[in-house]
Write an enzyme that holds these catalytic residues in place. Structure first.
Site, PDB file in Angstrom:
ATOM      1  N   GLN A 179     -40.708  15.402   2.976  1.00 32.54           N
ATOM      2  CA  GLN A 179     -40.329  15.586   1.570  1.00 32.54           C
ATOM      3  C   GLN A 179     -40.920  16.854   0.965  1.00 32.54           C
ATOM      4  O   GLN A 179     -40.630  17.170  -0.181  1.00 32.54           O
ATOM      5  CB  GLN A 179     -40.764  14.365   0.741  1.00 32.54           C
ATOM      6  CG  GLN A 179     -40.062  13.077   1.136  1.00 32.54           C
ATOM      7  CD  GLN A 179     -38.569  13.083   0.804  1.00 32.54           C
ATOM      8  OE1 GLN A 179     -38.112  13.803  -0.093  1.00 32.54           O
ATOM      9  NE2 GLN A 179     -37.798  12.280   1.524  1.00 32.54           N
ATOM     10  N   SER A 199     -37.812  17.666   8.678  1.00 31.18           N
ATOM     11  CA  SER A 199     -36.407  17.387   8.971  1.00 31.18           C
ATOM     12  C   SER A 199     -35.517  18.342   8.186  1.00 31.18           C
ATOM     13  O   SER A 199     -35.702  18.502   6.972  1.00 31.18           O
ATOM     14  CB  SER A 199     -36.128  15.938   8.554  1.00 31.18           C
ATOM     15  OG  SER A 199     -34.814  15.586   8.840  1.00 31.18           O
ATOM     16  N   CYS A 325     -33.137   4.685   4.196  1.00 35.75           N
ATOM     17  CA  CYS A 325     -33.136   4.014   5.493  1.00 35.75           C
ATOM     18  C   CYS A 325     -33.255   2.508   5.365  1.00 35.75           C
ATOM     19  O   CYS A 325     -32.828   1.772   6.224  1.00 35.75           O
ATOM     20  CB  CYS A 325     -34.303   4.518   6.329  1.00 35.75           C
ATOM     21  SG  CYS A 325     -34.415   6.280   6.301  1.00 35.75           S
TER      22      CYS A 325
HETATM   23  C1  LIG Z   1     -41.008  10.649   4.604  1.00 35.44           C
HETATM   24  C2  LIG Z   1     -39.909  10.568   5.600  1.00 35.44           C
HETATM   25  N1  LIG Z   1     -40.216  10.435   6.908  1.00 35.44           N
HETATM   26  C3  LIG Z   1     -39.270  10.364   7.855  1.00 35.44           C
HETATM   27  C4  LIG Z   1     -37.924  10.450   7.529  1.00 35.44           C
HETATM   28  C5  LIG Z   1     -36.910  10.397   8.622  1.00 35.44           C
HETATM   29  O1  LIG Z   1     -36.262  11.636   8.794  1.00 35.44           O
HETATM   30  P1  LIG Z   1     -34.809  11.715   9.453  1.00 35.44           P
HETATM   31  O2  LIG Z   1     -33.849  11.185   8.444  1.00 35.44           O
HETATM   32  O3  LIG Z   1     -34.590  13.176   9.717  1.00 35.44           O
HETATM   33  O4  LIG Z   1     -34.843  10.936  10.709  1.00 35.44           O
HETATM   34  C6  LIG Z   1     -37.564  10.598   6.173  1.00 35.44           C
HETATM   35  C7  LIG Z   1     -36.155  10.653   5.755  1.00 35.44           C
HETATM   36  O5  LIG Z   1     -35.491   9.728   5.526  1.00 35.44           O
HETATM   37  C8  LIG Z   1     -38.581  10.652   5.193  1.00 35.44           C
HETATM   38  O6  LIG Z   1     -38.293  10.772   3.900  1.00 35.44           O
END
Ligand SMILES: Cc1ncc(COP(=O)(O)O)c(C=O)c1O
Length: 394
Positions: A179, A199, A325
């Site tokens: 983030q 990411s 998620c």
């Molecule tokens: C703090 C955090 N960690 C991990 C992720 C996972 O990233 P990605 O969507 O690229 O797998 C996200 C995103 O949803 C996130 O906000």
């Protein structure tokens, strides 16, 4: 209908320049970067140029960046990789209660393999106390994993302070910077991290591509075995278009960060003040100042966040209740309950996250729509205090 997109923490729209940088690698420049011929070398050059751009954004050497298939993979790589590499020396991981599931569930998996996991709590503002990390470290601790900023409540963690503790104890420190990379100015030395994951789709790049920074000397076992790509640290033919897009997004982010953060902070303050002034029994979640410039997370008593979301959506406003998620789950957010809030209040939460294309007119539209929607829902709610005698739990 013109949408008001207020879900930038879930994902960001891709910049047109990023799409343009990716395009040739889907078509005429399709060579495999491992091929010796000139078409392969075009792919190799693109991957290496992107590595330099990403490294430039976080102030490390290009060789320290491993491209992955997204943020989740980078988090898994860091946690499983350090534990498996160090299993002769220790068996203990420390993390926090508010980590993304990509970290928490990777730690749980290591627990199934016999590792011990200490989950450090946070305070009511969503902040970790570095002293709790220090207390949890034992002679068997291999890794401390603490996120830079929380994806739900935006709380920015004291990672610099924590890194001083891990350095002193000789323990590896991983930071999930999904983030913050491209949004807050930092470099890996300033934070003092050994591993940092990010990411592309959180900084106006493509989905399905991420990166793990590995400080030289940090022992990390690869997650994927096969070819020798990524300096034998991540097997598999590289996602050349995605990586090229990530590089472009990183390059663009660097000069724009400060200006965007200032604008978004002003919008955030307007939203928070405006909502709290217009709506009774509403509470800001997460620290008021130590939070991401773009994050507003508010709980509304007596109603469900999901109902607010649906009404907002019917007016073209895209928001979120928690992390994207886990939005399919009916469980209240583990982040909000970790702040010590009752389940009922956690269920009434709404996250609004802004970004590059957010305008003040959109902020005003939310400020007009949200109080009206909350009133309408409360008028229908069986939980409203006048009707059922709400127990005041604070
Ligand atoms: C703090 C955090 N960690 C991990 C992720 C996972 O990233 P990605 O969507 O690229 O797998 C996200 C995103 O949803 C996130 O906000």
């Amino acid at each position: 209908m013109q949408h008001v997109y207020m879900d930038y923490a879930a994902t960001t729209p891709m910049l047109p320049e990023v799409a343009a940088a990716m395009q040739p690698f889907f078509s005429q420049r399709f060579g495999n970067p491992s091929s010796i011929h000139s078409m392969g070398q075009e792919g190799r050059d693109a991957v290496e140029a992107a590595r330099g751009q990403v490294a430039g954004l976080i102030g490390c050497q290009s060789d320290d960046v491993v491209f992955t298939g997204g943020g989740t993979e980078a988090d898994n790589h860091a946690i499983k990789g350090v534990c498996l590499a160090g299993r002769e020396r220790g068996n203990h991981i420390i993390t926090t209660a508010i980590e993304h599931h990509a970290v928490l569930y990777a730690c749980n998996f290591m627990k199934e393999l016999g590792f011990e996991v200490t989950v450090v709590p946070v305070d009511k503002d969503g902040l970790v106390d570095p002293a709790d990390i220090k207390k949890a470290i034992t002679g068997k601790t291999l890794l401390v994993s603490v996120m830079h900023a929380n994806n739900e409540v935006g709380a920015i963690q004291p990672v610099e302070e924590i890194s001083k503790i891990t350095r002193e104890a000789g323990v590896c420190f991983h930071v999930d910077a999904m983030q913050t990379m491209g949004h807050l100015p930092f470099n890996v030395d300033m934070l003092g991290v050994d591993l940092l994951s990010a990411s592309a789709h959180k900084l106006y790049g493509p989905k399905g591509v991420g990166m793990l920074y590995i400080r030289p000397g940090t022992r990390v076992v690869p997650l994927l075995h096969g070819g020798e790509q990524e300096n034998e640290r991540r097997a598999g033919t590289e996602n050349v278009p995605g990586i090229a897009g990530f590089g472009k997004a990183a390059e663009i982010a660097a000069p724009d960060m400060g200006k965007e953060a200032a604008t978004l902070t002003a919008y955030r303050e307007k939203l928070v003040d405006g909502i709290l002034a217009r709506v009774e029994d509403a509470y800001l979640n997460g620290h008021r100042q130590k939070r991401l410039p773009n994050n507003v997370n508010i709980s509304f008593d007596f109603i469900e966040g999901e109902s607010i979301l649906m009404y907002l959506d019917s007016e073209g406003i895209c928001a979120s209740t928690g992390s994207a998620c886990s939005s399919a789950s009916s469980e209240p957010s583990h982040v909000l309950t970790s702040l010590g809030m009752p389940v009922e209040r956690a269920r009434g939460s709404l996250r609004l996250t802004m970004g590059r294309w957010t305008t003040e007119a959109e902020v005003d539209k939310v400020l007009e729509a949200l109080p009206r929607i909350v009133s309408k829902l409360r008028a229908m709610s069986p939980l409203v205090k006048e009707r059922c005698g709400w127990i005041n739990y604070l």
